[in-house]
Design a protein around this motif. Structure first.
Motif, PDB file in Angstrom:
ATOM      1  N   GLN A   1       7.694  31.342  62.509  1.00 22.85           N
ATOM      2  CA  GLN A   1       8.369  31.351  63.807  1.00 22.85           C
ATOM      3  C   GLN A   1       9.047  30.008  64.071  1.00 22.85           C
ATOM      4  O   GLN A   1      10.142  29.961  64.631  1.00 22.85           O
ATOM      5  CB  GLN A   1       7.372  31.672  64.926  1.00 22.85           C
ATOM      6  CG  GLN A   1       6.855  33.087  64.902  1.00 22.85           C
ATOM      7  CD  GLN A   1       7.948  34.103  65.173  1.00 22.85           C
ATOM      8  OE1 GLN A   1       8.834  33.892  65.985  1.00 22.85           O
ATOM      9  NE2 GLN A   1       7.890  35.216  64.470  1.00 22.85           N
ATOM     10  N   GLU A   2       8.400  28.930  63.673  1.00 22.23           N
ATOM     11  CA  GLU A   2       8.994  27.606  63.867  1.00 22.23           C
ATOM     12  C   GLU A   2      10.275  27.462  63.060  1.00 22.23           C
ATOM     13  O   GLU A   2      11.287  26.963  63.565  1.00 22.23           O
ATOM     14  CB  GLU A   2       7.987  26.536  63.461  1.00 22.23           C
ATOM     15  CG  GLU A   2       8.436  25.123  63.784  1.00 22.23           C
ATOM     16  CD  GLU A   2       7.366  24.098  63.473  1.00 22.23           C
ATOM     17  OE1 GLU A   2       7.730  23.012  63.011  1.00 22.23           O
ATOM     18  OE2 GLU A   2       6.178  24.388  63.692  1.00 22.23           O
ATOM     19  N   ARG A   3      10.243  27.922  61.807  1.00 23.75           N
ATOM     20  CA  ARG A   3      11.454  27.876  60.976  1.00 23.75           C
ATOM     21  C   ARG A   3      12.566  28.718  61.586  1.00 23.75           C
ATOM     22  O   ARG A   3      13.725  28.312  61.631  1.00 23.75           O
ATOM     23  CB  ARG A   3      11.145  28.372  59.566  1.00 23.75           C
ATOM     24  CG  ARG A   3      10.325  27.425  58.755  1.00 23.75           C
ATOM     25  CD  ARG A   3      10.097  27.980  57.363  1.00 23.75           C
ATOM     26  NE  ARG A   3       9.116  27.181  56.661  1.00 23.75           N
ATOM     27  CZ  ARG A   3       8.238  27.661  55.789  1.00 23.75           C
ATOM     28  NH1 ARG A   3       8.245  28.948  55.501  1.00 23.75           N
ATOM     29  NH2 ARG A   3       7.375  26.880  55.201  1.00 23.75           N
ATOM     30  N   ARG A   4      12.196  29.905  62.047  1.00 24.17           N
ATOM     31  CA  ARG A   4      13.184  30.803  62.649  1.00 24.17           C
ATOM     32  C   ARG A   4      13.778  30.193  63.916  1.00 24.17           C
ATOM     33  O   ARG A   4      14.984  30.277  64.159  1.00 24.17           O
ATOM     34  CB  ARG A   4      12.510  32.132  62.963  1.00 24.17           C
ATOM     35  CG  ARG A   4      13.432  33.233  63.264  1.00 24.17           C
ATOM     36  CD  ARG A   4      12.685  34.538  63.254  1.00 24.17           C
ATOM     37  NE  ARG A   4      13.610  35.598  63.570  1.00 24.17           N
ATOM     38  CZ  ARG A   4      13.252  36.756  64.041  1.00 24.17           C
ATOM     39  NH1 ARG A   4      11.986  37.025  64.228  1.00 24.17           N
ATOM     40  NH2 ARG A   4      14.146  37.672  64.311  1.00 24.17           N
ATOM     41  N   LEU A   5      12.935  29.573  64.725  1.00 21.25           N
ATOM     42  CA  LEU A   5      13.404  28.928  65.949  1.00 21.25           C
ATOM     43  C   LEU A   5      14.359  27.790  65.628  1.00 21.25           C
ATOM     44  O   LEU A   5      15.389  27.634  66.289  1.00 21.25           O
ATOM     45  CB  LEU A   5      12.213  28.423  66.764  1.00 21.25           C
ATOM     46  CG  LEU A   5      12.533  27.729  68.077  1.00 21.25           C
ATOM     47  CD1 LEU A   5      13.286  28.661  69.018  1.00 21.25           C
ATOM     48  CD2 LEU A   5      11.250  27.234  68.731  1.00 21.25           C
ATOM     49  N   GLU A   6      14.042  26.992  64.611  1.00 18.09           N
ATOM     50  CA  GLU A   6      14.938  25.909  64.214  1.00 18.09           C
ATOM     51  C   GLU A   6      16.302  26.440  63.802  1.00 18.09           C
ATOM     52  O   GLU A   6      17.337  25.891  64.183  1.00 18.09           O
ATOM     53  CB  GLU A   6      14.319  25.105  63.073  1.00 18.09           C
ATOM     54  CG  GLU A   6      13.159  24.231  63.497  1.00 18.09           C
ATOM     55  CD  GLU A   6      12.460  23.570  62.322  1.00 18.09           C
ATOM     56  OE1 GLU A   6      12.862  23.804  61.151  1.00 18.09           O
ATOM     57  OE2 GLU A   6      11.494  22.833  62.570  1.00 18.09           O
ATOM     58  N   LYS A   7      16.305  27.534  63.034  1.00 14.97           N
ATOM     59  CA  LYS A   7      17.576  28.132  62.612  1.00 14.97           C
ATOM     60  C   LYS A   7      18.363  28.647  63.813  1.00 14.97           C
ATOM     61  O   LYS A   7      19.580  28.468  63.892  1.00 14.97           O
ATOM     62  CB  LYS A   7      17.333  29.267  61.617  1.00 14.97           C
ATOM     63  CG  LYS A   7      16.884  28.803  60.260  1.00 14.97           C
ATOM     64  CD  LYS A   7      16.629  29.984  59.333  1.00 14.97           C
ATOM     65  CE  LYS A   7      16.114  29.523  57.991  1.00 14.97           C
ATOM     66  NZ  LYS A   7      15.822  30.658  57.099  1.00 14.97           N
ATOM     67  N   LEU A   8      17.667  29.296  64.745  1.00 14.06           N
ATOM     68  CA  LEU A   8      18.342  29.822  65.929  1.00 14.06           C
ATOM     69  C   LEU A   8      18.892  28.696  66.808  1.00 14.06           C
ATOM     70  O   LEU A   8      19.990  28.819  67.364  1.00 14.06           O
ATOM     71  CB  LEU A   8      17.393  30.708  66.736  1.00 14.06           C
ATOM     72  CG  LEU A   8      17.047  32.045  66.090  1.00 14.06           C
ATOM     73  CD1 LEU A   8      15.929  32.741  66.868  1.00 14.06           C
ATOM     74  CD2 LEU A   8      18.268  32.927  66.003  1.00 14.06           C
ATOM     75  N   GLU A   9      18.157  27.608  66.924  1.00 13.98           N
ATOM     76  CA  GLU A   9      18.649  26.469  67.700  1.00 13.98           C
ATOM     77  C   GLU A   9      19.881  25.860  67.041  1.00 13.98           C
ATOM     78  O   GLU A   9      20.832  25.486  67.714  1.00 13.98           O
ATOM     79  CB  GLU A   9      17.551  25.420  67.865  1.00 13.98           C
ATOM     80  CG  GLU A   9      16.467  25.829  68.840  1.00 13.98           C
ATOM     81  CD  GLU A   9      15.309  24.856  68.885  1.00 13.98           C
ATOM     82  OE1 GLU A   9      15.123  24.071  67.927  1.00 13.98           O
ATOM     83  OE2 GLU A   9      14.571  24.886  69.891  1.00 13.98           O
ATOM     84  N   GLN A  10      19.851  25.779  65.724  1.00 13.38           N
ATOM     85  CA  GLN A  10      21.006  25.254  64.996  1.00 13.38           C
ATOM     86  C   GLN A  10      22.217  26.178  65.182  1.00 13.38           C
ATOM     87  O   GLN A  10      23.328  25.713  65.453  1.00 13.38           O
ATOM     88  CB  GLN A  10      20.655  25.121  63.516  1.00 13.38           C
ATOM     89  CG  GLN A  10      21.710  24.428  62.692  1.00 13.38           C
ATOM     90  CD  GLN A  10      21.273  24.298  61.243  1.00 13.38           C
ATOM     91  OE1 GLN A  10      20.579  25.172  60.703  1.00 13.38           O
ATOM     92  NE2 GLN A  10      21.677  23.221  60.606  1.00 13.38           N
ATOM     93  N   LEU A  11      22.001  27.480  65.065  1.00 12.09           N
ATOM     94  CA  LEU A  11      23.073  28.451  65.255  1.00 12.09           C
ATOM     95  C   LEU A  11      23.610  28.392  66.684  1.00 12.09           C
ATOM     96  O   LEU A  11      24.825  28.437  66.902  1.00 12.09           O
ATOM     97  CB  LEU A  11      22.572  29.853  64.934  1.00 12.09           C
ATOM     98  CG  LEU A  11      23.575  30.986  65.072  1.00 12.09           C
ATOM     99  CD1 LEU A  11      24.762  30.765  64.139  1.00 12.09           C
ATOM    100  CD2 LEU A  11      22.905  32.312  64.771  1.00 12.09           C
ATOM    101  N   SER A  12      22.730  28.254  67.641  1.00 11.62           N
ATOM    102  CA  SER A  12      23.141  28.155  69.038  1.00 11.62           C
ATOM    103  C   SER A  12      24.021  26.917  69.254  1.00 11.62           C
ATOM    104  O   SER A  12      25.040  26.983  69.947  1.00 11.62           O
ATOM    105  CB  SER A  12      21.912  28.085  69.946  1.00 11.62           C
ATOM    106  OG  SER A  12      22.286  27.871  71.275  1.00 11.62           O
TER     107      SER A  12
END
Length: 82
Positions: A38-49
């Motif tokens: 979940q942490e990895r996924r959140l980092e990717k989503l924050e980067q995409l955002s």
């Protein structure tokens, strides 16, 4: 009144406790892996955002630069049927 357990009862109790601890350790490991994912996924989503926000800002600036400057805003204009 003192209740003493026999060696067999103690062994069974110990085995039961060890089994419960092993089960709990398994679930802790499983939950830890889920948190890491979940942490990895959140980092990717924050980067995409962040990338999308920057792209939107660039498009907004390009749109403003290409439009003629006027005091009227599109939402202030009356529709043709008025």
């Amino acid at each position: 009144m003192t209740h003493e357990l026999s060696p067999v009862d103690l062994a069974q109790r110990l085995e039961s406790l060890e089994s419960r601890i092993a089960h709990q350790e398994h679930w802790l490991d499983t939950l830890d892996q889920a948190v890491v994912q979940q942490e990895r996924r959140l980092e990717k989503l924050e980067q995409l955002s962040g990338l999308m926000r920057e792209r939107l800002r660039e498009q907004h600036q390009a749109l403003q630069a290409s439009e003629p400057q006027s005091d009227q805003r599109p939402e202030d204009e009356l529709p043709p049927h008025y």
